[in-house]
Every structure is written in C-alpha cells, then in structure tokens.
Design an enzyme around this catalytic site. Structure first.
Site, PDB file in Angstrom:
ATOM      1  CG  HIS A 183      -0.246   0.093   2.527  1.00 41.56           C
ATOM      2  ND1 HIS A 183       0.104  -1.013   3.248  1.00 41.56           N
ATOM      3  CD2 HIS A 183       0.169   1.168   3.243  1.00 41.56           C
ATOM      4  CE1 HIS A 183       0.714  -0.640   4.355  1.00 41.56           C
ATOM      5  NE2 HIS A 183       0.771   0.681   4.389  1.00 41.56           N
ATOM      6  CG  HIS A 208       7.286   4.804   1.096  1.00 44.26           C
ATOM      7  ND1 HIS A 208       7.173   5.963   1.829  1.00 44.26           N
ATOM      8  CD2 HIS A 208       6.988   3.787   1.961  1.00 44.26           C
ATOM      9  CE1 HIS A 208       6.844   5.666   3.077  1.00 44.26           C
ATOM     10  NE2 HIS A 208       6.714   4.352   3.181  1.00 44.26           N
TER      11      HIS A 208
END
Length: 364
Positions: free
Chosen positions: A182, A289
């Site tokens: 995620h 990220h």
C-alpha cells in the site's frame, strides 16, 4: 415357490432386469392386491428397479409400449481451477493497523504500536492498495530473499550487520497468504467511537471534492531504506512516481501532484479531528512509497551497499542485461482507482471518479 407381489407384463421387456424366470407364474390382474393395482395403473413415473443399470431402457409401469432412458449422471466438475479471490478479501491484510487490546510484540515479530491502544478507540488508516502481479511479486520476493541471505553471510565480516534480520512485507507472518502492499495517505490514526463515523463521512467528502481521477504510478523514484523518528523499524521502500498520460513519469518541481492532492485532503481532515498529519512538509511529493521489507536495525552503510548491489545485479529472471532496478523502473506500474479507509476492521472503498483522461491536478 413364493409368488411375487408384482409381476411385469411379458411384453415390457423387463423380465431379465427384474429377475423373473420364464417358468415362473404368469401375471394376472386377479393376483394383484387392490392397493397395488392403483399404483400400477397410475402415473408413478419411470423409476428403474434398484438392480437395473442407470442407462438401461425401462418401460413405464403398466404400459406395454415406449421406453424411457435414464441418462447417466453428469461427470463431476473439475476442481483443479479455483475461482479468483475477491479483492475485498485482501482488505483484511492490506494495512498494518492492528486492533488487539493488548500489545505483545513477541506475537508480531517484535513490532510495537506507534500509538498505544486505549479501549474505545479505533486504529485507522487511509491508503491505496497495490496487489502486485505474479511477476512483480516473484521479482520482489527474490530481492528480499537475496538480501536476507547476503546479510546473514556478511554479518561475520561487517559488525554493523550482526543480528540484523530482514522481514518481508509481501506475506503475512501469521497466515499463509500474499499481502497486498500500500501507499499511505495518512499517518496511523486513533478515532473514538463517537467521531469515527463523522471522520469517515468527512474524509470521503474531501476525497470526492479533490477532482482527482484514476492515474498510473510506477517505481522510477528508486529504492532505499527509510526510518522515521517515531518508528522502531527501518523500511525498505520503492519510491513511487506518477506517470503522465504520455507514458512518461513526471519530472517537474512538483512530483506526484495527484497523490499530493489526496494527501493534503486527508491531512486536513485528520487535523480537524486532532490527528497527526503525514509528510506535512515541503518535500511531501517525494515521499510516497511502497514498503517491501523491514528490520528493527537502523540502516547502516553496509546494509545500504548490500541492498544497492542486489538491485544493480544484471541477472534477473527477465533479462541477463536488465537489473532489478531497471525492471522496476521500466516494467512495473499500476493504475490507482480506489482509496481505502480502514477503521478498526471495517474497510470503506472510495472509487476515484473517472472523467476520461486523468490530467495533472494543481496542488494547493
């Protein structure tokens, strides 16, 4: 010899199936009890005697013409191919948010809560799912496996690697399932029973009014270790970059404009509920990220060098001349269509409105 209760007509062609012999007593209506006459003359179907094969032609009872064939049972369906698992199943494993009342790090690979649990509070998170393809997952798993092996082998030569254990984020440590990864759009949040529903309404409204349509991201931002001041772990992350409609990654002074817009909306809502923001700084556009591995140790120079050497290895499963870094930068991407809000164990999905081409969004 005992007389059978029911004897089939000789013209029915069923004597052999019923086991009657040619010298046995002939059928006669006077020998049949009244209650069986009614059944014989009635329409009771075409069931075959128990001893008859399934495909044997059987005459209807009480009739001397016509046959009825019982079709063979259909072959059982193959169970070799299983139906795909709904992506909603992944919602159970998509976020690191834990909801247990007590905090026992020994049960969670030594992980500790950033925010201690208080009864009546709901740990929450806003994020974007990425469920890697089988090729991407295999590539990332090979990277983590190589890193684990090389760190263990180099620990005797490099003291700063002694005791360093790399854990993968690709699989759940407690269940044999692949985990979706995620991109966070919020810090770990703690909502109360009184305001959790209002927060969900407000953050959904904020996302809807953002004007952001579905868009594509890749991992051309690079790979590196990251450790926040408040965290007890270091994370190996893939830096995310948005892809423009031309297929080129954004290279201007404001990277990831859509992600930044979504994050700003989530941060604003979080602050209204007394919650900490995420990446609340000028460089927030560079900090999106996906985490693929983690360790309790701080990222030493030896660990960084080993990681870089693995990413620059030119012997990947795809090409002898393509490094893992090049493969991730040029071949791995995914389309962002949904934002998820997890409150406790409940996950709400917000679909970004598709307005055609997803043009860059001006950040404020």
């Amino acid at each position: 010899m005992k007389r059978p209760l029911v004897d089939y007509d000789s013209g029915s062609g069923s004597e052999s199936e019923c086991g009657s012999s040619s010298d046995g007593p002939k059928s006669s209506s006077t020998n049949i009890p009244p209650q069986l006459k009614k059944r014989r003359n009635g329409d009771i179907g075409t069931r075959a005697p128990p001893s008859a094969p399934a495909s044997t032609p059987i005459a209807p009872l009480g009739r001397s013409s016509g046959t009825h064939t019982i079709p063979p049972k259909p072959a059982p369906k193959s169970t070799s191919s299983l139906p795909p698992i709904s992506d909603r199943f992944n919602d159970l494993y998509a976020s690191n948010t834990r909801t247990a009342v007590s905090d026992d790090p020994s049960l969670h690979q030594g992980r500790q809560r950033q925010v201690p649990h208080i009864p009546g509070n709901w740990p929450s998170h806003v994020y974007i799912d990425w469920d890697p393809s089988s090729g991407d997952r295999e590539l990332l798993s090979s990277l983590v496996d190589k890193l684990q092996t090389r760190v263990a082998a180099a620990a005797q030569r490099y003291p700063d690697l002694e005791g360093v254990k790399i854990s993968t984020a690709l699989r759940d440590p407690e269940l044999p399932v692949d985990k979706p990864l995620h991109i966070s759009l919020s810090a770990p949040l703690t909502l109360t029973s009184k305001n959790k529903d209002a927060f969900l309404d407000d953050v959904t409204r904020a996302l809807r009014s953002s004007g952001v349509s579905p868009f594509v991201v890749d991992f051309s931002g690079g790979v590196n270790w990251y450790r926040s001041e408040e965290s007890t772990r270091s994370f190996l992350v893939l830096r995310v970059r948005e892809v423009q409609n031309t297929g080129m990654t954004t290279a201007d002074s404001s990277p990831n404009p859509r992600l930044t817009t979504l994050l700003q909306r989530c941060n604003k809502t979080a602050k209204e509920y007394g919650q900490p923001p995420l990446y609340d700084s000028q460089d927030m556009g560079y900090r999106f990220h996906v985490t693929i591995a983690w360790t309790h140790a701080r990222p030493s120079e030896s660990l960084k060098q080993l990681t870089d050497s693995i990413f620059d290895d030119c012997k990947t499963m795809y090409s002898e001349n393509m490094s893992i870094r090049d493969k991730l930068c040029t071949g791995s991407s995914f389309r962002v269509e949904t934002v998820k809000v997890k409150i406790g164990n409940h996950v709400t999905r917000f679909e970004l409105p598709d307005k055609g081409l997803a043009l860059p969004v001006k950040t404020t």
